[in-house]
Design an enzyme around this catalytic site. Structure first.
Site, PDB file in Angstrom:
ATOM      1  N   SER A   1      -5.397 -29.254   6.469  1.00 26.24           N
ATOM      2  CA  SER A   1      -5.730 -27.499   6.621  1.00 26.24           C
ATOM      3  C   SER A   1      -5.909 -27.115   8.101  1.00 26.24           C
ATOM      4  O   SER A   1      -6.113 -26.346   8.477  1.00 26.24           O
ATOM      5  CB  SER A   1      -7.014 -27.208   5.807  1.00 26.24           C
ATOM      6  OG  SER A   1      -7.987 -27.936   6.265  1.00 26.24           O
TER       7      SER A   1
ATOM      8  N   HIS B   1      -2.580  17.791  -6.509  1.00 30.75           N
ATOM      9  CA  HIS B   1      -1.203  17.500  -7.290  1.00 30.75           C
ATOM     10  C   HIS B   1      -0.134  17.672  -6.198  1.00 30.75           C
ATOM     11  O   HIS B   1       0.978  17.871  -6.490  1.00 30.75           O
ATOM     12  CB  HIS B   1      -0.917  18.378  -8.304  1.00 30.75           C
ATOM     13  CG  HIS B   1      -2.191  18.307  -9.362  1.00 30.75           C
ATOM     14  ND1 HIS B   1      -2.603  17.495 -10.205  1.00 30.75           N
ATOM     15  CD2 HIS B   1      -3.379  19.343  -9.129  1.00 30.75           C
ATOM     16  CE1 HIS B   1      -3.686  17.938 -10.756  1.00 30.75           C
ATOM     17  NE2 HIS B   1      -4.172  19.173 -10.231  1.00 30.75           N
TER      18      HIS B   1
ATOM     19  N   SER C   1      15.765   6.091  15.033  1.00 28.88           N
ATOM     20  CA  SER C   1      16.762   5.227  13.814  1.00 28.88           C
ATOM     21  C   SER C   1      17.773   4.802  14.658  1.00 28.88           C
ATOM     22  O   SER C   1      18.333   5.337  15.758  1.00 28.88           O
ATOM     23  CB  SER C   1      17.326   6.434  13.009  1.00 28.88           C
ATOM     24  OG  SER C   1      18.338   5.827  12.349  1.00 28.88           O
TER      25      SER C   1
ATOM     26  N   LYS D   1      16.547  11.300  14.490  1.00 28.83           N
ATOM     27  CA  LYS D   1      15.186  10.798  13.601  1.00 28.83           C
ATOM     28  C   LYS D   1      13.929  10.645  14.774  1.00 28.83           C
ATOM     29  O   LYS D   1      14.141  10.055  15.842  1.00 28.83           O
ATOM     30  CB  LYS D   1      15.369   9.469  13.020  1.00 28.83           C
ATOM     31  CG  LYS D   1      16.340   9.775  11.972  1.00 28.83           C
ATOM     32  CD  LYS D   1      15.773  10.855  10.899  1.00 28.83           C
ATOM     33  CE  LYS D   1      14.744  10.401  10.143  1.00 28.83           C
ATOM     34  NZ  LYS D   1      14.926   9.627   8.809  1.00 28.83           N
TER      35      LYS D   1
ATOM     36  N   GLU E   1       3.490   4.307   8.421  1.00 28.72           N
ATOM     37  CA  GLU E   1       4.143   3.489   7.388  1.00 28.72           C
ATOM     38  C   GLU E   1       3.777   1.871   7.376  1.00 28.72           C
ATOM     39  O   GLU E   1       3.427   1.344   6.376  1.00 28.72           O
ATOM     40  CB  GLU E   1       5.820   3.550   7.545  1.00 28.72           C
ATOM     41  CG  GLU E   1       6.369   5.334   7.202  1.00 28.72           C
ATOM     42  CD  GLU E   1       7.624   5.246   7.563  1.00 28.72           C
ATOM     43  OE1 GLU E   1       8.608   5.409   6.470  1.00 28.72           O
ATOM     44  OE2 GLU E   1       8.121   5.176   8.699  1.00 28.72           O
TER      45      GLU E   1
HETATM   46  N1  ARG Z   1     -10.823 -29.190   4.374  1.00 29.45           N
HETATM   47  C1  ARG Z   1     -11.401 -29.105   3.225  1.00 29.45           C
HETATM   48  C2  ARG Z   1     -11.563 -27.672   3.154  1.00 29.45           C
HETATM   49  O1  ARG Z   1     -11.235 -26.847   3.848  1.00 29.45           O
HETATM   50  C3  ARG Z   1     -12.875 -29.368   3.950  1.00 29.45           C
HETATM   51  C4  ARG Z   1     -13.678 -30.105   2.852  1.00 29.45           C
HETATM   52  C5  ARG Z   1     -13.246 -31.220   2.195  1.00 29.45           C
HETATM   53  N2  ARG Z   1     -14.092 -31.939   1.479  1.00 29.45           N
HETATM   54  C6  ARG Z   1     -13.734 -32.948   0.617  1.00 29.45           C
HETATM   55  N3  ARG Z   1     -14.726 -33.409   0.052  1.00 29.45           N
HETATM   56  N4  ARG Z   1     -12.487 -33.352   0.723  1.00 29.45           N
HETATM   57  O2  ARG Z   1     -12.177 -27.088   2.151  1.00 29.45           O
END
Ligand code: ARG
Length: 485
Positions: free
Chosen positions: A24, A158, A279, A285, A292
């Site tokens: 992550s 409406h 446009s 335009k 939007e």
């Molecule tokens: N990268 C994990 C998350 O964002 C962190 C926690 C991970 N915990 C684990 N037991 N693998 O949720």
């Protein structure tokens, strides 16, 4: 990468392809400040509870604070190839300190309570910054409304012309809706008052930690109650994305009004060229693209709420790695909301109500039919009788091909004796608008009271936003907290 590898897995490490895929880090590197401060507070607590010596804790805390400084100056190189920001920070620490020292930081902590802590710190910061922006826009809309004077426009029900209102009243309606989104944002902020850290992986720790100390250092008034619940809890994230969605919904409805009113069909507002887009093909335009886009973005904000709800709905109690999938929806929400708020804030001064055109949409008198019925009520006629009489008068005007407002009193008196010249005077849209002084109505005194309320409300929201501690104030608190037990 090797720090959190235990021999229990019986393998050298996760397959590099899977590690890369499951990481992550690309997203949660955005929480590096939160992670560093969480760790700095944690190690301070470990020293105070004698779980780590003052010397080791000082070395760790100083290294973490140095990294924080490097983040601020853009100098911290976060190593790729780690599973998440928590492992990346720990890996950096291991590069800067001996393993015997760096290895003490993760005492009485799991990444499960660590990520929950980082996320709360993040949401707290984002919710307060967004709340401040909401409050500022509510206030600006209130000021804007008070500058509109008595410019008339039709109110629609409406999407049909209904009754005369002031432009100020419409702007106050926009501000009212947004202020409620502000209440929801304030609620989301209030959901970040408890520290998760110290919950461990799922059941706490046997070590004598002091969670209240860590909480104080990180600016949390209290700690979460149940460790098992805490590590799997993303309700605070849901509340925040919901608050963001509510904000975007309020802006989206404002945007629809502006888009419609800027069309030739309505012609009730004019947009300056500086906020309109052209446009590529049609030379004539002048498009309301900003509004939007705001309306379009509300869809993504709603999507983020449902993404989180679907994510948590079937999860067993406790931490599950699925929760890592909260990251995209959550991390984009704050900047996303503030982007839309700031776009609307910048654009609004370039949206101008066309009072003449607004009044022009009301001169035929039909939108004042209710006001005429109420004039008859003032003369003692039962409302339903008055309503029927005015309905008949509208019909007569239509049949005769004249405006309701130009019907002669003699003609009107034949339909109902109570309809005289004095009663017919209320067909003037300005008089009709000004007469609606019931609480919450469009009359000038009523609108002034509404604006007063909105300003006061904006103040309250701004106060709640500024009460949340900032990461830099936390950094100072933590760095100056004694380590000695
Ligand atoms: N990268 C994990 C998350 O964002 C962190 C926690 C991970 N915990 C684990 N037991 N693998 O949720």
């Amino acid at each position: 990468m090797s720090i959190a590898r235990t021999n229990a897995t019986g393998a050298g490490g996760m397959l590099p392809e899977l590690l890369a895929w499951s990481s992550s880090l690309s997203l949660d590197r955005q929480m590096v400040r939160e992670d560093l401060l969480g760790s700095a507070a944690h190690v301070t607590m470990l020293a105070r509870t004698k779980l780590v010596t003052v010397t080791d804790a000082r070395a760790i805390r100083e290294a973490l604070m140095r990294m924080l400084l490097e983040v601020d100056t853009g100098k911290l190189a976060i190593p790729d190839g780690e599973e998440d920001i928590h492992m990346a920070v720990e890996a950096l620490l291991h590069k800067r300190l001996s393993p015997a020292v760096a290895g003490r930081l993760h005492t009485a902590r799991s990444r499960n309570d660590q990520v929950a802590t980082d996320l709360r710190l993040h949401v707290r910061g984002q919710a307060s910054a967004t709340l401040a922006e909401i409050a500022a826009l509510v206030k600006e809309l209130a000021e804007r409304a008070s500058r509109e004077g008595d410019k008339l426009i039709p109110a629609y029900t409406h999407r049909q012309r209904a009754q005369p209102i002031s432009a100020a009243f419409l702007v106050a309606a926009w501000a009212s809706q947004l202020s409620r989104a502000g209440d929801v944002m304030a609620f989301a902020l209030s959901r970040c008052q408890e520290l998760p850290l110290g919950s461990g992986a799922c059941s706490g720790t046997s070590l004598p930690i002091d969670r209240l100390l860590t909480a104080r250092l990180l600016g949390f008034p209290g700690v979460t109650q149940n460790a098992l619940d805490t590590v799997g809890d993303r309700d605070f994230a849901l509340d925040f994305t919901w608050a963001v969605a509510r904000t975007l919904l309020a802006l989206s409805r404002l945007a629809t009004d502006v888009i419609d009113y800027a069309s030739a069909e309505f012609g009730l507002v004019a947009l300056d060229g500086s906020i309109a887009a052209g446009s590529s093909m049609m030379p004539q335009k002048k498009n309301p693209d900003v509004f939007e886009l705001v309306r379009g973005q509300s869809g993504r904000a709603i999507g983020n709420v449902s993404a989180l709800m679907v994510l948590v709905k079937g999860l067993p109690t406790g931490y599950n790695r699925d929760l890592q999938e909260d990251r995209r929806a959550l991390l984009e929400s704050g900047p996303f909301a503030r982007g839309a708020l700031s776009a609307v804030r910048q654009a609004m001064p370039h949206v101008h109500f066309d009072g003449a055109r607004g009044a022009g949409a009301l001169v035929d008198g039909s939108t004042q039919a209710t006001d005429l019925a109420e004039a008859l009520v003032r003369k003692g006629v039962a409302f339903r009788e008055a309503y029927q009489a005015v309905g008949a008068l509208v019909r007569k005007a239509t049949d005769d091909g004249v405006w309701l407002s130009s019907i002669e009193p003699e003609v009107a008196a034949k339909i109902h004796p109570a309809i005289d010249a004095a009663a017919l005077a209320v067909l003037d849209p300005m008089l009709a608008m000004q007469a609606k002084e019931s609480l919450g109505g469009t009359g000038p005194k009523s609108v002034a009271a509404q604006l007063e309320q909105l300003r006061a409300h904006a103040e309250v929201l701004a106060g709640q936003a500024s009460a949340a501690p900032t990461l830099s104030s936390l950094a100072q608190t933590i760095a100056s907290e004694p380590l000695e037990p």
